[in-house]
Design a protein around this motif. Structure first.
Motif, PDB file in Angstrom:
ATOM      1  N   ILE A   1       0.814  -1.218   0.000  1.00 24.95           N
ATOM      2  CA  ILE A   1       0.000   0.000   0.000  1.00 24.95           C
ATOM      3  C   ILE A   1       0.854   1.279   0.000  1.00 24.95           C
ATOM      4  CG2 ILE A   1      -0.380   0.151   2.526  1.00 24.95           C
ATOM      5  CD1 ILE A   1      -3.188   0.687  -0.032  1.00 24.95           C
TER       6      ILE A   1
ATOM      7  N   GLN B   1      -5.346  -4.131  -9.088  1.00 35.51           N
ATOM      8  CA  GLN B   1      -5.391  -3.794  -7.656  1.00 35.51           C
ATOM      9  C   GLN B   1      -6.179  -2.503  -7.423  1.00 35.51           C
ATOM     10  OE1 GLN B   1      -1.609  -4.266  -5.739  1.00 35.51           O
ATOM     11  NE2 GLN B   1      -2.274  -3.359  -3.808  1.00 35.51           N
TER      12      GLN B   1
ATOM     13  N   ILE C   1      -9.584  -2.419  -5.094  1.00 37.13           N
ATOM     14  CA  ILE C   1      -9.709  -1.670  -3.831  1.00 37.13           C
ATOM     15  C   ILE C   1     -10.933  -0.746  -3.887  1.00 37.13           C
ATOM     16  CG2 ILE C   1      -8.620  -0.090  -2.188  1.00 37.13           C
ATOM     17  CD1 ILE C   1      -5.886  -1.094  -3.133  1.00 37.13           C
TER      18      ILE C   1
ATOM     19  N   GLU D   1      -2.841   1.326   6.071  1.00 38.17           N
ATOM     20  CA  GLU D   1      -2.486  -0.056   6.413  1.00 38.17           C
ATOM     21  C   GLU D   1      -3.754  -0.867   6.736  1.00 38.17           C
ATOM     22  OE1 GLU D   1      -0.898   2.644   7.694  1.00 38.17           O
ATOM     23  OE2 GLU D   1       0.956   2.357   6.554  1.00 38.17           O
TER      24      GLU D   1
ATOM     25  N   GLU E   1      -5.512  -1.673   3.571  1.00 34.64           N
ATOM     26  CA  GLU E   1      -4.867  -2.807   2.908  1.00 34.64           C
ATOM     27  C   GLU E   1      -5.265  -4.130   3.570  1.00 34.64           C
ATOM     28  OE1 GLU E   1      -0.579  -3.255   3.448  1.00 34.64           O
ATOM     29  OE2 GLU E   1      -0.399  -3.636   1.283  1.00 34.64           O
TER      30      GLU E   1
END
Ligand SMILES: [Zn+2]
Length: 266
Positions: free
Chosen positions: A185, A208, A212, A254, A257
């Motif tokens: 990330i 990706q 997301i 974080e 992710e």
């Protein structure tokens, strides 16, 4: 980079003295678009493109929450879609060389000019290139200048509107995750894919990005997603906007992710 971007140029069109077809094109208008085409018999397909563009316009504006700000791109502010008769003319008119592994070449000034440029033979135009590039244009228009949003987020949004691609991208991304090929990330947040030459990384980046954005919408709903976009429009930094939108659920990139990975593996 991505196959669908082959030969598609979304860039400043330099209307030089050598412009050959200026005297010979037709225009068809809809509420938010003007379509420029080069053969009279293409009127029907011009109308089809305009109908599709109008549909995408509403879909994209709704998803990012632009619709609530009212009607944009009307009258003299309409977006021009140019469909050149073939690739040769397209290349000549746009002053671009033949790009072997094309990508969307986008120049800042084009966004100001609000143009979408392609050529007639491009089979992917209507269902992939048009919605993808429209999403970029609408997103940047919505956001305004000087809003630093990570590129992956913008590309994620743009790909959402490519027809029939979302599920495919999710499967591809699941495979990349199994192979532990996902981009961390931290790197993703600052990655400018336009400078990337490694094909695998480019493929991971796009899949990706979409996955997301897909995760945020599926897990937390469209309304929250619109709110996130609204905070970004207000100029909040990405992480702050994320935190303000998904209070207690996503407090850092974080955590984003981590939750995205759990979602993807489930
Ligand atoms: Zn794009």
């Amino acid at each position: 980079m991505k196959k669908i971007f082959l030969f598609f140029l979304f860039g400043v069109i330099i209307f030089s003295a050598s412009r050959l077809f200026a005297q010979n094109f037709w225009e068809e208008k809809s509420e938010h678009f003007i379509l420029e085409y080069y053969a009279q018999e293409d009127l029907d397909s011009a109308k089809r493109v305009l109908n599709r563009a109008e549909e995408y316009y509403h879909k994209i504006a709704y998803q990012i929450g632009y619709a609530r700000y009212g009607n944009f791109w009307t009258w003299n502010d309409r977006v021009r879609i140019i469909v050149y008769p073939d690739q040769k003319v397209f290349m000549m008119e746009t002053q671009q060389p033949f790009w072997a592994k094309g990508s969307a070449i986008r120049h800042k000034k084009l966004f100001e000019q609000k143009k979408i440029v392609s050529f007639k033979q491009d089979g992917d135009f209507l269902t992939t290139i048009l919605p993808h590039e429209m999403a970029h244009l609408i997103w940047l228009d919505f956001l305004g200048v000087g809003r630093p949003v990570p590129l992956w987020f913008e590309e994620g949004i743009a790909q959402l509107f490519e027809e029939g691609y979302e599920q495919k991208a999710l499967e591809i991304m699941k495979y990349f995750i199994r192979e532990e090929k996902q981009i961390g990330i931290d790197s993703l947040m600052t990655l400018d894919i336009n400078n990337e030459t490694e094909i695998l990384k480019v493929s991971v980046f796009y899949a990706q990005s979409l996955s997301i954005v897909h995760f945020l919408i599926k897990a937390y709903g469209t309304q929250s997603f619109q709110q996130l976009c609204g905070y970004l429009k207000d100029g909040r930094p990405f992480v702050e906007a994320l935190r303000a939108t998904y209070t207690n659920q996503i407090r850092s990139i974080e955590e984003l992710e981590k939750k995205w990975l759990i979602y993807m593996k489930s």
